[in-house]
Write a protein that holds these residues in place. Structure first.
Motif, PDB file in Angstrom:
ATOM      1  N   ALA A 426       0.831  -1.209   0.000  1.00 20.86           N
ATOM      2  CA  ALA A 426       0.000   0.000   0.000  1.00 20.86           C
ATOM      3  C   ALA A 426       0.867   1.262   0.000  1.00 20.86           C
ATOM      4  CB  ALA A 426      -0.931   0.002   1.199  1.00 20.86           C
ATOM      5  N   ARG A 428       5.473   2.127   0.714  1.00 17.33           N
ATOM      6  CA  ARG A 428       6.745   1.569   1.171  1.00 17.33           C
ATOM      7  C   ARG A 428       7.815   2.649   1.143  1.00 17.33           C
ATOM      8  NH1 ARG A 428      11.219  -0.056  -1.188  1.00 17.33           N
ATOM      9  NH2 ARG A 428      11.106  -2.126  -0.270  1.00 17.33           N
ATOM     10  N   LEU A 593      -4.822  23.335   5.284  1.00 14.08           N
ATOM     11  CA  LEU A 593      -3.880  24.131   4.493  1.00 14.08           C
ATOM     12  C   LEU A 593      -4.589  25.020   3.474  1.00 14.08           C
ATOM     13  CD1 LEU A 593      -1.307  21.304   3.702  1.00 14.08           C
ATOM     14  CD2 LEU A 593      -1.170  22.991   5.544  1.00 14.08           C
TER      15      LEU A 593
ATOM     16  N   ASN B 271       4.130  14.657  12.342  1.00  9.50           N
ATOM     17  CA  ASN B 271       3.509  13.706  11.418  1.00  9.50           C
ATOM     18  C   ASN B 271       4.379  13.309  10.230  1.00  9.50           C
ATOM     19  OD1 ASN B 271       0.878  13.558  12.736  1.00  9.50           O
ATOM     20  ND2 ASN B 271       0.699  15.693  12.120  1.00  9.50           N
ATOM     21  N   TYR B 274       7.350   7.903   9.516  1.00  5.48           N
ATOM     22  CA  TYR B 274       6.531   6.858   8.898  1.00  5.48           C
ATOM     23  C   TYR B 274       6.822   5.477   9.489  1.00  5.48           C
ATOM     24  CZ  TYR B 274      10.940   6.560   6.394  1.00  5.48           C
ATOM     25  OH  TYR B 274      12.270   6.485   6.099  1.00  5.48           O
ATOM     26  N   GLY B 483       7.122   6.026  -1.548  1.00  9.58           N
ATOM     27  CA  GLY B 483       8.234   6.774  -0.952  1.00  9.58           C
ATOM     28  C   GLY B 483       7.847   8.219  -0.696  1.00  9.58           C
ATOM     29  N   MET B 484       8.856   9.077  -0.754  1.00  9.43           N
ATOM     30  CA  MET B 484       8.655  10.473  -0.342  1.00  9.43           C
ATOM     31  C   MET B 484       8.631  11.425  -1.525  1.00  9.43           C
ATOM     32  SD  MET B 484       8.865   9.573   2.703  1.00  9.43           S
ATOM     33  CE  MET B 484       9.515   8.133   3.508  1.00  9.43           C
ATOM     34  N   LEU B 507       0.423  23.035  -1.879  1.00  8.88           N
ATOM     35  CA  LEU B 507       0.894  22.947  -0.498  1.00  8.88           C
ATOM     36  C   LEU B 507       0.485  21.572   0.039  1.00  8.88           C
ATOM     37  CD1 LEU B 507       2.283  25.187   1.217  1.00  8.88           C
ATOM     38  CD2 LEU B 507       0.033  25.732   2.152  1.00  8.88           C
ATOM     39  N   VAL B 508       1.462  20.796   0.485  1.00  7.96           N
ATOM     40  CA  VAL B 508       1.150  19.450   0.977  1.00  7.96           C
ATOM     41  C   VAL B 508       1.276  19.343   2.490  1.00  7.96           C
ATOM     42  CG1 VAL B 508       1.755  18.338  -1.203  1.00  7.96           C
ATOM     43  CG2 VAL B 508       3.511  18.609   0.568  1.00  7.96           C
ATOM     44  N   SER B 509       1.926  20.340   3.085  1.00  7.24           N
ATOM     45  CA  SER B 509       1.966  20.442   4.534  1.00  7.24           C
ATOM     46  C   SER B 509       2.346  21.893   4.833  1.00  7.24           C
ATOM     47  CB  SER B 509       2.979  19.458   5.123  1.00  7.24           C
ATOM     48  OG  SER B 509       2.897  19.451   6.532  1.00  7.24           O
ATOM     49  N   CYS B 682      -0.427  16.077  -3.692  1.00  5.21           N
ATOM     50  CA  CYS B 682      -1.533  16.537  -2.853  1.00  5.21           C
ATOM     51  C   CYS B 682      -1.250  16.101  -1.416  1.00  5.21           C
ATOM     52  CB  CYS B 682      -2.868  15.983  -3.358  1.00  5.21           C
ATOM     53  SG  CYS B 682      -2.953  14.190  -3.378  1.00  5.21           S
ATOM     54  N   GLN B 683      -2.103  16.483  -0.505  1.00  2.00           N
ATOM     55  CA  GLN B 683      -1.809  16.252   0.907  1.00  2.00           C
ATOM     56  C   GLN B 683      -1.689  14.760   1.246  1.00  2.00           C
ATOM     57  OE1 GLN B 683      -4.449  20.013   2.192  1.00  2.00           O
ATOM     58  NE2 GLN B 683      -3.835  18.781   3.932  1.00  2.00           N
ATOM     59  N   GLU B 684      -2.437  13.938   0.510  1.00  2.56           N
ATOM     60  CA  GLU B 684      -2.360  12.497   0.769  1.00  2.56           C
ATOM     61  C   GLU B 684      -0.958  11.942   0.487  1.00  2.56           C
ATOM     62  OE1 GLU B 684      -4.869  13.994  -0.688  1.00  2.56           O
ATOM     63  OE2 GLU B 684      -6.725  13.295   0.258  1.00  2.56           O
ATOM     64  N   PHE B 686       1.709  13.148   1.598  1.00  5.82           N
ATOM     65  CA  PHE B 686       2.549  13.558   2.718  1.00  5.82           C
ATOM     66  C   PHE B 686       2.255  12.679   3.933  1.00  5.82           C
ATOM     67  CE2 PHE B 686       3.502  15.892   6.545  1.00  5.82           C
ATOM     68  CZ  PHE B 686       4.667  16.566   6.256  1.00  5.82           C
ATOM     69  N   PRO B 687       3.248  12.164   4.624  1.00  5.43           N
ATOM     70  CA  PRO B 687       4.689  12.304   4.390  1.00  5.43           C
ATOM     71  C   PRO B 687       5.272  11.155   3.572  1.00  5.43           C
ATOM     72  CG  PRO B 687       4.330  11.260   6.495  1.00  5.43           C
ATOM     73  CD  PRO B 687       2.972  11.454   5.876  1.00  5.43           C
ATOM     74  N   VAL B 688       4.420  10.202   3.183  1.00  5.99           N
ATOM     75  CA  VAL B 688       4.869   9.104   2.338  1.00  5.99           C
ATOM     76  C   VAL B 688       3.686   8.798   1.426  1.00  5.99           C
ATOM     77  CG1 VAL B 688       4.253   7.425   4.131  1.00  5.99           C
ATOM     78  CG2 VAL B 688       5.754   6.717   2.317  1.00  5.99           C
ATOM     79  N   MET B 689       3.962   8.453   0.188  1.00  2.00           N
ATOM     80  CA  MET B 689       2.903   8.364  -0.817  1.00  2.00           C
ATOM     81  C   MET B 689       2.251   6.993  -0.888  1.00  2.00           C
ATOM     82  SD  MET B 689       4.854  10.213  -3.950  1.00  2.00           S
ATOM     83  CE  MET B 689       6.452   9.602  -3.437  1.00  2.00           C
ATOM     84  N   PRO B 690       0.925   6.935  -0.832  1.00  2.00           N
ATOM     85  CA  PRO B 690       0.271   5.669  -1.176  1.00  2.00           C
ATOM     86  C   PRO B 690       0.696   5.275  -2.600  1.00  2.00           C
ATOM     87  CG  PRO B 690      -1.314   7.208  -0.205  1.00  2.00           C
ATOM     88  CD  PRO B 690      -0.046   7.977  -0.455  1.00  2.00           C
TER      89      PRO B 690
END
Lengths: 732, 732
Positions: A426, A428, A593, B271, B274, B483-484, B507-509, B682-684, B686-690
């Protein structure tokens, strides 16, 4: 002529019916109709299928509640489909309704007339449900009657006779009547004989005729085509090419008989049978050890009151529908921070399925099916095959549908619901790190999803519809195609006999051409992102080039937001070289935000309809002129090809509605997305096609404050089941 | 300055390295180098990761042979990668090679110099393997030396000094040197202090600089960027915006220091972490019962001699590669009728990965990474996390790679291989029928596939590469991103502070913009469909409109075959409104029906590079100017961006080769396919991507005489395992 041994079916958006069985077993047999107090729900289909009788019931710990007694079921939710009891009641009301006293009409469609959206949104579990109403489309004396019936008062509330073009969805009776009429037609015997057959050797099917101008107006017609069923259950591969019978369904009359193909051989039966028989020679490959998705503690979802699904952070209402197949409603996801239930979509379903074939010949030009509105995706959704259509941990749901005499029948196991783990992550991230004191960072989270599935067998073609829910808030909608090609007979059995191969089309077996065709599935997606009032925003990626002196770069992309004010702004043709994102946002709900809460539609692989816009099939399916449309919510705009699609002239399509160019900013809007396939057949598609799938996604965009599954727990070995091979296990 | 506590890593195509650990633990530490007779393979990474220590070994019945002792392994197949022993031997040969006697060069790359294709194709199991050779790229005195070394004779066979633009792949030593140089630079302290930090609080990474004209030519440079690691392992989210150090790697000198961002706050740490910690607050959702893919009899594939995979009807050679990551070779499928082994592809791998960012600022314009050629997809592929990156039934394979001093090291568990059952059907058909004497037809076949997977963590971004093999002959190639993000610091913490939101980017955070960027992965697919000589055919779907009088239809589509004679004919830009199929056929091998045996490349969702063709990043990555190219096979044309990509000028790309417009009809050809993503964060994210995934397929088209899995057996209940929950199971 021995009708009882003829094969008459319900295929490709044109239905073929087993006549003998029909009268003995089907719900249209008066002997088998459900009575209000009966103990049988009149299952149309036997289950489990005989060839798989050893299959035992699915989950280790069955879901509660267990399969309900359909006869005693009552609606618990304003959106629940009509129950067996309610269908009986509607029929009884209509029977004593003055205009139908002397002649009970044919019930072409009967379904819940859903309460107004505001009523549904205001309803909460425990509240009394709003008064139940039925919407009926009945056919009488060649007129389409649209009625709403109040079940509480027992009154017909509205009654309108359609004045537009088009007829209601066909019933099984219509199909049977057309095929019966055709196979009784004397000239058919000569056509069969010219090919060394008798009529008893034929399976005949009844495709819809499309609409091609005034010749065929004013009457309901079906085209009837025949195939040899000798030596194979897969008659689709054995057409009597060039034979077309045009039948007036209501007058039960062949109005045109044409056979131009007597010299074209019927393709052979060799290798056409797709049934499993224990003695079958397996394919040339090493055997695969048994593999299974296992969940020994049972599924983690619940289905309450028959239709309300709750799983992980999702909640939605799931129901079978005779026309749309599978409808999800009131889709709500829990906020990852607060736990609050937040609306994503009010309602989503496949609104129409358009399948134009690409052959101008007399036996082919009309093939431009609109399966949902002509035959019904639910009406053609047979029981799913456990362990093969759906995994072992699946839960099954029945459909309660209505036959032409107004009686209910059960479409059993037509939806399955299961959790999926396909071995993917989901999210990593890995790296070497000193920040954590020398500990390496290797974080990954297994991806588990929930799938709701149905499969419509609209004649030869099988369409599987999946709605897949992810814990990160994404919804993936997939359409998978399998089943049979429609093949065209030819004198050729090798491409080397043909000068211009492009003229002939692809040979998929001896004397059989796989005719090129398209599939377009248009989804109605009534998005309610954090409430009904939403705005469609096209985020266009534009190349910036005037950057000289400012940067060593000569170009870069910049997203530019375009708010759609009216419907004109929201008609989208996808383009690889003019890319955009497509957001449905709630302009009143800002993230911390200041980003509007939204969902975006993410196209996957797709295909567009290239037919001329004035071509009758394209006119009727003008909803495929764009891949995306946005319309203001309108209770009556559910079906992209129109309410009455059959033989319609294209006067009630999404394209027509959208031309009004209504305001759509900060309104209750509906998003329409069309998924397409071009299909150039090849030999691998013969005699049954390996599954081909395409999908699109609805994906949160600044809906959550951050990654909603950041704190999910990884899987540890001790979480997983302990399994051993079944004693009797054979190798797959 | 306390280097030992600084975080120095290897990220996003720019690597960050733990300096302290580096010297204590890494294979580049002379104390830990493998000696030829040593008993340790010098594992770079500890496994299993500490956070998942309870994980037990995977399959119930482990595959034979069990994990090999890498030190004693010998090559068994002409394509096997260099063994530990061979790497030692190459180093030893180079050590006594005259030109390197006084100064041993930096080994930027060392890999198998594969035998000529004809030699490999002529080889059969049991034959002695062709003489083993190594291809080495060494750097000495700013010159790139290309050498081939014969391991049998112990001689350097060829030795060339590159005269074109570009440098070899970076080594970890290069990265460490650059970061060390930068963090020792006195001015950095002031930049840190201006933000309330000391240098010891920083993690610095070393992105590649791209190439933007003469200023930065003649020397190897790296850009160094720094982040705050205070209170989080996820320093990526905490940039010191505006700080860029340009380092001459070989002279260990900061050649440019720029800090324009002292007024921009560092985004907070809240936040951003991870990592899983047992006490983490779980996301707001119902828990999911354990679910697992179970195969109690073990996997059905075998891995022979470490690299030869056999499963179902497939056979292929699978190997890790320091640059490409994962290479599949000699992909062969068994004919469904005859059982004969038939070639599909000689070699397939990701050839380059291009990631341009869309920001013109000084700290951003250069970000236009070419990860495979700059950092290496294998070099950055860390061990996969069992049960989370790959399912329980997975088998793992190590990579044997080479460090800058010419010593081998083990990249452990970098590939996993597993069978997948995701609950889907490989084909299906249902209908009511009388043809079978009243028995209903409900046929479906469960779909089981084989997946070969690796995941490259090129700094912040994680790229998972899947090669999925289906029994129907289809190969699906998927790239998944997680990842990031790379975020950009900003003074703003809410969009409402910004007039022109399009100018700023998303703006993501708080104080962090997710900079828009693209990803393009170009695959080298050396198709050998039934042998090397193949032809590329574009099957264009063309609208026929001049049909008046012949048919009531006004238009239909007709497939027109265009044989590509030269490379010009095979440069393809995909278009929704000018669709084609893309076949690679063997014109000498006809099906029984006279159709040429073929495979087609089937695009899925995709994105195109829109940068100006004269923009330096696009010039260097001109292989993304089309989605499809076909070139004649040329041993030296493996890397779409050129052999020496680092700081290259774009003089050795696929685009340059293709301009020669060579003949490609009925030749040994290579197909190139580029998969692309636009990413507007987008904000989702942050801080690691689905995970986001896209894929394409290689699909048989008239390769088999008919559906190759027609006679596959369905799954029956008695085939499946008997499972119970683990005693200790907790809920996921």
């Amino acid at each position: 002529m021995e009708i009882s041994s003829s094969a008459l079916r319900l295929p490709f958006l044109f239905l073929l019916v087993p006549l003998l069985l029909f009268f003995l077993l089907s719900p249209w047999n008066p002997l088998h109709n459900l009575s209000g107090g009966g103990d049988s729900a009149g299952r149309r289909t036997q289950f489990p299928p005989k060839s798989l009788t050893s299959i035992s019931p699915p989950p280790a710990e069955p879901l509660s509640p267990p399969p309900r007694n359909h006869n005693s079921a009552t609606a618990r939710n304003p959106l629940d489909p009509l129950t067996v009891g309610e269908i009986h009641r509607v029929r009884s009301i209509l029977s004593s309704y003055q205009p139908f006293l002397h002649h009970f009409p044919s019930i072409q469609s009967m379904s819940l007339d859903e309460p107004d959206k505001s009523r549904v949104l205001g309803w909460k579990s425990g509240d009394p449900i709003p008064s139940r109403k039925a919407f009926v489309i009945a056919l009488l004396d060649n007129q389409s009657h649209l009625l709403t019936i109040d079940l509480d008062s027992g009154r017909v509330e509205t009654h309108e006779i359609s004045s537009g073009s088009g007829y209601p969805m066909l019933t099984m009776e219509d199909v049977v009547a057309a095929v019966q009429t055709a196979v009784s037609y004397p000239e058919l015997e000569a056509s069969a004989a010219a090919r060394g057959l008798s009529v008893a050797n034929l399976s005949c099917i009844s495709p819809s005729p499309g609409w091609f101008g005034p010749d065929e107006e004013g009457k309901r017609i079906l085209k009837v085509l025949c195939f040899s069923k000798q030596g194979t259950p897969n008659f689709y591969m054995r057409p009597l090419e060039g034979l077309v019978m045009t039948v007036d369904v209501d007058r039960r009359e062949v109005v045109q008989f044409s056979d131009t193909g007597k010299g074209i051989p019927i393709p052979g039966r060799a290798n056409t049978d797709y049934r499993f028989r224990p003695g079958n020679k397996p394919p040339e490959m090493e055997r695969i050890n048994p593999i299974s998705m296992e969940q020994p503690r049972g599924p983690s979802f619940t289905v309450t009151d028959g239709h309300l699904v709750k799983w992980a952070n999702w909640e939605f209402h799931l129901k079978p529908d005779q026309r749309a197949g599978l409808v999800v409603s009131r889709v709500v996801v829990r906020d990852s921070e607060t736990g609050a239930a937040r609306s994503v979509m009010y309602k989503g379903f496949p609104s129409e399925l358009f399948v134009p074939y690409m052959d101008a010949d007399e036996g082919w030009y009309f093939k431009s099916y609109m399966d949902a509105g002509e035959f019904g995706l639910g009406a053609t959704a047979m029981p799913l095959v456990p362990l093969n259509d759906c995994p072992r941990n699946a839960y099954y749901m029945d459909g309660i549908f209505v036959s032409a005499d107004g009686q209910p029948f059960v479409q059993s196991n037509m939806i399955c619901l299961f959790e999926r783990y396909a071995g993917d992550a989901a999210w990593r991230h890995s790296e070497l790190t000193v920040s954590s004191g020398g500990q390496e960072l290797r974080e990954a989270r297994a991806k588990v999803t929930l799938v709701a599935r149905m499969a419509a067998s609209v004649g030869n073609y099988d369409y599987t519809f999946d709605w897949e829910f992810q814990t990160d808030g994404l919804i993936k909608i997939t359409v998978s195609l399998s089943g049979m090609l429609m093949v065209k007979g030819t004198v050729h059995d090798n491409m080397n006999q043909v000068q211009n191969q492009d003229e002939m089309g692809p040979l998929v077996s001896e004397n059989a051409i796989g005719v090129v065709h398209d599939h377009f599935i248009t989804f109605h997606l009534d998005m309610d992102v954090d409430g009904p009032n939403n705005t469609f925003v096209k985020v266009n990626l534009v190349k910036e080039e005037n950057v000289e002196g400012k940067t060593p770069r000569k170009s870069y992309l910049k997203p530019k937001r375009h708010v759609a004010k009216t419907e004109d702004d929201a008609r989208i043709k996808l383009s690889l070289y003019d890319p955009s994102e497509f957001h449905v946002v709630n302009p009143s709900r800002m993230s911390r935000l200041g980003n509007p809460s939204g969902y975006k539609v993410v196209p996957g692989g797709n295909a567009a309809s290239l037919l001329d816009h004035s071509d009758p099939p394209q006119l009727r399916s003008a909803f495929t002129n764009n891949q995306i449309w946005v319309t203001p919510y309108n209770r009556s705009e559910l079906w992209a090809g129109g309410l009455l699609v059959y033989q319609s002239h294209g006067d009630d399509t999404l394209d027509v509605w959208s031309q009004r160019n209504r305001a759509i900013e900060d309104r209750d809007v509906v998003l329409w997305y069309t998924l397409g396939f071009h299909h150039v057949p090849c030999q691998e598609d013969f005699p049954v096609m390996p599954t081909v799938a395409a999908s699109f996604q609805l994906k949160p965009v600044n809906f959550f404050e951050r990654n909603p599954i950041l704190t999910a727990r990884p899987v540890f070995e001790e979480d997983l089941p302990v399994c051993r091979p079944s004693e009797s296990a054979s190798i797959i």
